[in-house]
Design an enzyme around this catalytic site. Structure first.
Site, short mmCIF file in Angstrom:
data_model
loop_
_atom_site.label_atom_id
_atom_site.label_comp_id
_atom_site.label_asym_id
_atom_site.label_seq_id
_atom_site.Cartn_x
_atom_site.Cartn_y
_atom_site.Cartn_z
N LYS A 85 17.27 53.54 -78.46
CA LYS A 85 18.38 53.70 -77.90
C LYS A 85 18.36 54.12 -76.60
O LYS A 85 17.39 55.24 -75.99
CB LYS A 85 19.36 54.81 -78.98
CG LYS A 85 20.71 54.63 -78.66
CD LYS A 85 21.57 55.47 -79.59
CE LYS A 85 22.89 55.17 -79.64
NZ LYS A 85 23.62 56.47 -80.47
O1 G3P Z 1 27.74 56.58 -81.28
C1 G3P Z 1 28.21 57.33 -80.32
C2 G3P Z 1 29.05 58.31 -80.71
O2 G3P Z 1 27.83 59.22 -81.21
C3 G3P Z 1 29.58 59.11 -79.60
O3 G3P Z 1 30.70 59.63 -80.43
O4 G3P Z 1 32.32 61.13 -80.72
O5 G3P Z 1 30.57 61.98 -79.61
O6 G3P Z 1 32.32 60.43 -78.54
P1 G3P Z 1 31.67 60.71 -79.96
#
Ligand code: G3P
Length: 224
Positions: A85
């Site tokens: 990633k």
């Molecule tokens: O896969 C991306 C994710 O981990 C980000 O999510 O909720 O931190 O914006 P968030």
């Protein structure tokens, strides 16, 4: 649309994997940092892979392209099935190009616009991850951005897989599937919200109560 779990929590991942409809896991440094600091993240990632199999994205933390490529090689030494990633920054695109030439799978993350997604595709990304929730957080309609990306992918015949990420609610999942995302990576709580329904629970309770009543009445009928 496939479902991945967006988590590094082993209990959540164990439960989600047991439900039978999960085909991968995505992690990131913030998710790993929420977990027990006594556990080496490498051990945690291998443990997750054992539970789910399939896709597992592991994020690099370098921000220069040589560092990212070196880190990817290190990750692949201890976890050959990893998808690397990489943040969608100029150096990340350069690293993606190098890794894609070696057929190393990459997930270009932190994408917020169709142009970033197109650049990732052209750098050879295997997956492009649009962060929906974070766009909505700044009052920018993430569904329209995802629709644009999916339309471009159709028109251009692009091959990378579109991941709807930063999912915050079941509506995101429905809209991502309608738009044509290949995958949604979903936090455990949203995963559970999206498979439960109060009417299912009420209906099941009613079925079980009625079956009990039937059994009791049959017992009575046999005695009489
Ligand atoms: O896969 C991306 C994710 O981990 C980000 O999510 O909720 O931190 O914006 P968030």
């Amino acid at each position: 649309m496939q479902f991945y779990v967006d988590s590094a929590n082993i209990d959540h991942i164990r439960h989600a994997a047991a439900l039978g409809f999960i085909s991968g896991v995505t992690t990131n440094p913030s998710l790993l940092a929420k977990e027990d600091p006594h556990i080496d993240p490498k051990i945690r990632i291998l443990e997750i892979h054992k539970l789910v199999g399939g896709h597992l994205s592991v994020e690099v933390i370098s921000t220069d392209f040589k560092g990212m490529v070196k880190e990817a090689e290190d990750i692949l030494d201890w976890f050959p099935e990893a998808t690397i990633k990489i943040p969608t920054i100029p150096e990340g695109l350069a690293a993606c190009k190098i890794l894609s030439k070696q057929n190393i799978p990459t997930n270009l993350t932190l994408i917020f616009s169709p142009t970033q997604a197109m650049a990732a595709e052209n750098a050879g990304a295997t997956y492009v991850s649009l962060f929906m929730g974070r766009l909505d957080d700044i009052s920018f309609d993430s569904i329209n951005v995802l629709k644009d990306i999916c339309e471009i992918w159709d028109v251009q015949g692009y091959e990378s897989q579109i991941i709807a990420a930063s999912i915050r609610n079941p509506i995101h999942l429905i809209e991502a599937a309608k738009a044509g995302a290949h995958i949604a990576t979903v936090p455990y709580n949203v995963l559970m919200q999206s498979i439960r329904h109060p009417l299912t629970d009420i209906g099941l309770k009613q079925f079980l109560d009625d079956y009990d009543r039937l059994q009791t009445e049959r017992q009575k009928a046999i005695i009489l």
